[in-house]
Design a protein around this motif. Structure first.
Motif, PDB file in Angstrom:
ATOM      1  N   VAL A 122      -8.670 -19.335 -23.141  1.00 15.92           N
ATOM      2  CA  VAL A 122      -7.111 -19.317 -23.206  1.00 15.92           C
ATOM      3  C   VAL A 122      -6.723 -19.667 -21.766  1.00 15.92           C
ATOM      4  O   VAL A 122      -5.973 -20.877 -21.655  1.00 15.92           O
ATOM      5  N   ALA A 123      -7.166 -19.054 -20.704  1.00 17.00           N
ATOM      6  CA  ALA A 123      -6.398 -19.173 -19.609  1.00 17.00           C
ATOM      7  C   ALA A 123      -7.278 -20.741 -19.078  1.00 17.00           C
ATOM      8  O   ALA A 123      -6.577 -21.384 -18.509  1.00 17.00           O
ATOM      9  N   THR A 124      -8.425 -21.012 -19.600  1.00 17.00           N
ATOM     10  CA  THR A 124      -8.771 -22.402 -18.891  1.00 17.00           C
ATOM     11  C   THR A 124      -8.168 -23.561 -19.440  1.00 17.00           C
ATOM     12  O   THR A 124      -7.672 -24.351 -18.921  1.00 17.00           O
ATOM     13  N   LYS A 125      -7.941 -23.332 -20.875  1.00 18.90           N
ATOM     14  CA  LYS A 125      -7.340 -24.453 -21.655  1.00 18.90           C
ATOM     15  C   LYS A 125      -5.613 -24.287 -21.189  1.00 18.90           C
ATOM     16  O   LYS A 125      -5.406 -25.720 -21.188  1.00 18.90           O
ATOM     17  N   HIS A 126      -5.338 -23.693 -21.101  1.00 15.19           N
ATOM     18  CA  HIS A 126      -3.699 -23.408 -20.793  1.00 15.19           C
ATOM     19  C   HIS A 126      -3.625 -24.146 -19.357  1.00 15.19           C
ATOM     20  O   HIS A 126      -2.911 -24.947 -19.050  1.00 15.19           O
ATOM     21  N   GLN A 127      -4.433 -23.786 -18.521  1.00 22.81           N
ATOM     22  CA  GLN A 127      -4.240 -24.417 -17.015  1.00 22.81           C
ATOM     23  C   GLN A 127      -4.779 -25.884 -16.986  1.00 22.81           C
ATOM     24  O   GLN A 127      -4.124 -26.585 -16.428  1.00 22.81           O
ATOM     25  N   GLU A 128      -5.745 -26.363 -17.968  1.00 21.98           N
ATOM     26  CA  GLU A 128      -5.749 -27.776 -18.201  1.00 21.98           C
ATOM     27  C   GLU A 128      -4.790 -28.567 -18.544  1.00 21.98           C
ATOM     28  O   GLU A 128      -4.241 -29.430 -18.214  1.00 21.98           O
ATOM     29  N   TRP A 129      -3.970 -27.908 -19.634  1.00 24.43           N
ATOM     30  CA  TRP A 129      -2.620 -28.244 -20.129  1.00 24.43           C
ATOM     31  C   TRP A 129      -1.792 -28.631 -19.026  1.00 24.43           C
ATOM     32  O   TRP A 129      -1.007 -29.502 -18.968  1.00 24.43           O
ATOM     33  N   MET A 130      -1.509 -27.225 -18.340  1.00 25.80           N
ATOM     34  CA  MET A 130      -0.425 -27.619 -17.130  1.00 25.80           C
ATOM     35  C   MET A 130      -0.970 -28.585 -16.396  1.00 25.80           C
ATOM     36  O   MET A 130      -0.007 -29.411 -15.705  1.00 25.80           O
ATOM     37  N   ASP A 131      -2.065 -28.607 -15.702  1.00 27.27           N
ATOM     38  CA  ASP A 131      -2.440 -29.796 -15.114  1.00 27.27           C
ATOM     39  C   ASP A 131      -2.353 -31.088 -15.551  1.00 27.27           C
ATOM     40  O   ASP A 131      -1.756 -31.923 -14.778  1.00 27.27           O
ATOM     41  N   HIS A 132      -2.282 -31.463 -16.686  1.00 29.08           N
ATOM     42  CA  HIS A 132      -2.085 -32.658 -17.445  1.00 29.08           C
ATOM     43  C   HIS A 132      -0.586 -32.795 -17.512  1.00 29.08           C
ATOM     44  O   HIS A 132      -0.095 -33.870 -17.124  1.00 29.08           O
ATOM     45  N   LEU A 133      -0.080 -31.906 -17.843  1.00 24.58           N
ATOM     46  CA  LEU A 133       1.630 -32.085 -17.681  1.00 24.58           C
ATOM     47  C   LEU A 133       2.073 -32.367 -16.382  1.00 24.58           C
ATOM     48  O   LEU A 133       3.059 -33.229 -16.069  1.00 24.58           O
ATOM     49  N   GLU A 134       1.538 -31.726 -15.309  1.00 24.67           N
ATOM     50  CA  GLU A 134       1.796 -32.088 -13.716  1.00 24.67           C
ATOM     51  C   GLU A 134       1.452 -33.571 -13.432  1.00 24.67           C
ATOM     52  O   GLU A 134       2.261 -34.416 -12.830  1.00 24.67           O
ATOM     53  N   LYS A 135       0.292 -33.936 -13.959  1.00 23.32           N
ATOM     54  CA  LYS A 135      -0.276 -35.256 -13.724  1.00 23.32           C
ATOM     55  C   LYS A 135       0.753 -36.360 -14.492  1.00 23.32           C
ATOM     56  O   LYS A 135       0.896 -37.140 -13.918  1.00 23.32           O
ATOM     57  N   LYS A 136       1.081 -35.959 -15.648  1.00 27.32           N
ATOM     58  CA  LYS A 136       2.031 -36.770 -16.172  1.00 27.32           C
ATOM     59  C   LYS A 136       3.382 -36.952 -15.478  1.00 27.32           C
ATOM     60  O   LYS A 136       3.897 -38.012 -15.668  1.00 27.32           O
ATOM     61  N   GLU A 137       3.973 -35.894 -15.187  1.00 26.60           N
ATOM     62  CA  GLU A 137       5.062 -35.896 -14.464  1.00 26.60           C
ATOM     63  C   GLU A 137       5.062 -36.830 -13.003  1.00 26.60           C
ATOM     64  O   GLU A 137       5.815 -37.667 -12.796  1.00 26.60           O
ATOM     65  N   THR A 138       4.068 -36.619 -12.449  1.00 24.32           N
ATOM     66  CA  THR A 138       3.752 -37.596 -11.201  1.00 24.32           C
ATOM     67  C   THR A 138       3.549 -39.237 -11.562  1.00 24.32           C
ATOM     68  O   THR A 138       4.135 -39.861 -10.959  1.00 24.32           O
ATOM     69  N   GLU A 139       2.857 -39.232 -12.815  1.00 24.07           N
ATOM     70  CA  GLU A 139       2.835 -40.601 -13.184  1.00 24.07           C
ATOM     71  C   GLU A 139       4.072 -41.297 -13.713  1.00 24.07           C
ATOM     72  O   GLU A 139       4.508 -42.330 -13.424  1.00 24.07           O
ATOM     73  N   SER A 140       4.666 -40.386 -14.301  1.00 25.55           N
ATOM     74  CA  SER A 140       6.239 -40.502 -14.816  1.00 25.55           C
ATOM     75  C   SER A 140       7.321 -41.282 -13.482  1.00 25.55           C
ATOM     76  O   SER A 140       8.049 -42.113 -13.532  1.00 25.55           O
ATOM     77  N   ILE A 141       7.089 -40.452 -12.450  1.00 22.37           N
ATOM     78  CA  ILE A 141       7.563 -40.717 -11.086  1.00 22.37           C
ATOM     79  C   ILE A 141       7.324 -41.934 -10.502  1.00 22.37           C
ATOM     80  O   ILE A 141       8.008 -42.878 -10.268  1.00 22.37           O
ATOM     81  N   GLN A 187      -1.485 -33.187 -27.191  1.00 22.23           N
ATOM     82  CA  GLN A 187      -1.458 -32.548 -28.599  1.00 22.23           C
ATOM     83  C   GLN A 187      -2.816 -31.655 -28.687  1.00 22.23           C
ATOM     84  O   GLN A 187      -2.664 -30.964 -29.612  1.00 22.23           O
ATOM     85  N   SER A 188      -3.716 -32.409 -28.101  1.00 17.85           N
ATOM     86  CA  SER A 188      -5.195 -31.657 -28.512  1.00 17.85           C
ATOM     87  C   SER A 188      -5.148 -30.303 -27.666  1.00 17.85           C
ATOM     88  O   SER A 188      -5.684 -29.374 -28.390  1.00 17.85           O
ATOM     89  N   PHE A 189      -4.560 -30.042 -26.531  1.00 19.20           N
ATOM     90  CA  PHE A 189      -4.315 -28.897 -26.050  1.00 19.20           C
ATOM     91  C   PHE A 189      -3.505 -28.019 -26.685  1.00 19.20           C
ATOM     92  O   PHE A 189      -3.899 -26.776 -27.083  1.00 19.20           O
ATOM     93  N   ILE A 190      -2.386 -28.466 -27.213  1.00 18.29           N
ATOM     94  CA  ILE A 190      -1.633 -27.661 -28.359  1.00 18.29           C
ATOM     95  C   ILE A 190      -2.460 -27.072 -29.473  1.00 18.29           C
ATOM     96  O   ILE A 190      -2.162 -26.050 -29.715  1.00 18.29           O
ATOM     97  N   THR A 191      -3.069 -28.146 -30.117  1.00 20.16           N
ATOM     98  CA  THR A 191      -3.846 -27.689 -31.203  1.00 20.16           C
ATOM     99  C   THR A 191      -4.793 -26.590 -31.131  1.00 20.16           C
ATOM    100  O   THR A 191      -5.049 -25.678 -31.567  1.00 20.16           O
ATOM    101  N   LYS A 192      -5.370 -26.791 -29.834  1.00 19.12           N
ATOM    102  CA  LYS A 192      -6.432 -25.656 -29.529  1.00 19.12           C
ATOM    103  C   LYS A 192      -6.003 -24.254 -28.982  1.00 19.12           C
ATOM    104  O   LYS A 192      -6.498 -23.219 -29.549  1.00 19.12           O
ATOM    105  N   LEU A 193      -4.824 -24.442 -28.413  1.00 19.32           N
ATOM    106  CA  LEU A 193      -4.076 -23.223 -28.074  1.00 19.32           C
ATOM    107  C   LEU A 193      -3.579 -22.391 -29.338  1.00 19.32           C
ATOM    108  O   LEU A 193      -3.502 -21.232 -29.380  1.00 19.32           O
ATOM    109  N   SER A 194      -2.989 -23.268 -30.033  1.00 22.11           N
ATOM    110  CA  SER A 194      -2.659 -22.774 -31.580  1.00 22.11           C
ATOM    111  C   SER A 194      -3.801 -22.212 -32.200  1.00 22.11           C
ATOM    112  O   SER A 194      -3.754 -20.942 -32.787  1.00 22.11           O
ATOM    113  N   ASP A 195      -5.099 -22.616 -32.204  1.00 23.13           N
ATOM    114  CA  ASP A 195      -6.282 -22.109 -32.627  1.00 23.13           C
ATOM    115  C   ASP A 195      -6.751 -20.742 -32.032  1.00 23.13           C
ATOM    116  O   ASP A 195      -6.864 -19.739 -32.963  1.00 23.13           O
ATOM    117  N   PHE A 196      -6.440 -20.907 -30.852  1.00 19.15           N
ATOM    118  CA  PHE A 196      -6.862 -19.340 -30.175  1.00 19.15           C
ATOM    119  C   PHE A 196      -5.695 -18.281 -30.615  1.00 19.15           C
ATOM    120  O   PHE A 196      -6.119 -17.091 -30.872  1.00 19.15           O
TER     121      PHE A 196
END
Length: 218
Positions: A156-175, A65-74
């Motif tokens: 934006v590139a940095t924050k978007h990449q961090e968000w993608m990395d977070h989602l990938e980590k969450k997917e790994t944790e979910s499995i 949610q914090s990534f989405i908020t920051k990207l929305s601000d951008f």
């Protein structure tokens, strides 16, 4: 869970009862399953708490949610900067609409709603800035505006990449959590089967290690 009539949250609710009463009954049901010892209890509890922690984290992903908020601000900042950029691009290249038509209001509103597209749009603008800065300066475009676009593109590139990395980590944790949930459920079945064979004369204890009818699970 596959092969179970219960949801993950329902399994956790049932497992909580198992966990609470396992230690006081372990010696009785050990007759059927010799590996029912203190290590078994530790393993059962460790799996339970790991799965429970993951379920709680999944329910409130504040990091995402914090990534989405920051990207929305951008995106809000981009709504201000890009029309200025378009104005000077159009001024510098009035007969080359292919250079600036992608930065119109409709196109902009489309990309700011999807962060990958926002990132690509900004990177395209930076490429033009690097290639056409002299012409933009000649059209009186302030360097500060161009530099601001470059700066926000990097952010934006940095924050978007961090968000993608977070989602990938969450997917790994979910499995991994699905595997833990499966193992916990298998341990619960072992306990239930053993209890049904050893606690027939103790219905009060047996009920703690029995899978209830689904309608009774809340």
């Amino acid at each position: 869970m596959k092969n179970s009539q219960f949801t993950d949250n329902e399994i956790l609710e049932i497992a909580s009862s198992f966990k609470k009463h396992l230690k006081s009954n372990i010696s009785t049901i050990k007759n059927v399953y010799p590996d029912f010892d203190q290590n078994f209890i530790f393993k059962f509890k460790a799996l339970f708490y790991e799965v429970h922690r993951h379920q709680s984290d999944t329910g409130q992903d504040k990091i995402a949610q914090s990534f989405i908020t920051k990207l929305s601000d951008f995106a809000d900042q981009v709504r201000i900067l890009v029309p200025i950029f378009r104005f000077y691009m159009q001024k510098a290249f009035p007969y080359e609409s292919n250079l600036w038509e992608a930065y119109g209001y409709c196109e902009l509103e489309s990309v700011v709603r999807e962060y990958y597209s926002l990132r690509k749009c900004l990177e395209g603008a930076v490429k033009l800035i690097n290639e056409k800065r002299a012409e933009l300066r000649a059209a009186k475009c302030p360097d500060s505006t161009l530099n601001e676009i470059i700066s926000i593109t990097k952010q934006v590139a940095t924050k978007h990449q961090e968000w993608m990395d977070h989602l990938e980590k969450k997917e790994t944790e979910s499995i991994a959590n699905k595997m833990r949930m499966k193992e916990l459920y298998q341990l619960m079945q072992l306990v239930s089967d053993a209890a049904s064979k050893n606690l027939q004369n103790g219905p009060e204890s047996l009920k703690y290690f029995t899978f209830p009818p689904k309608e009774q699970v809340h």
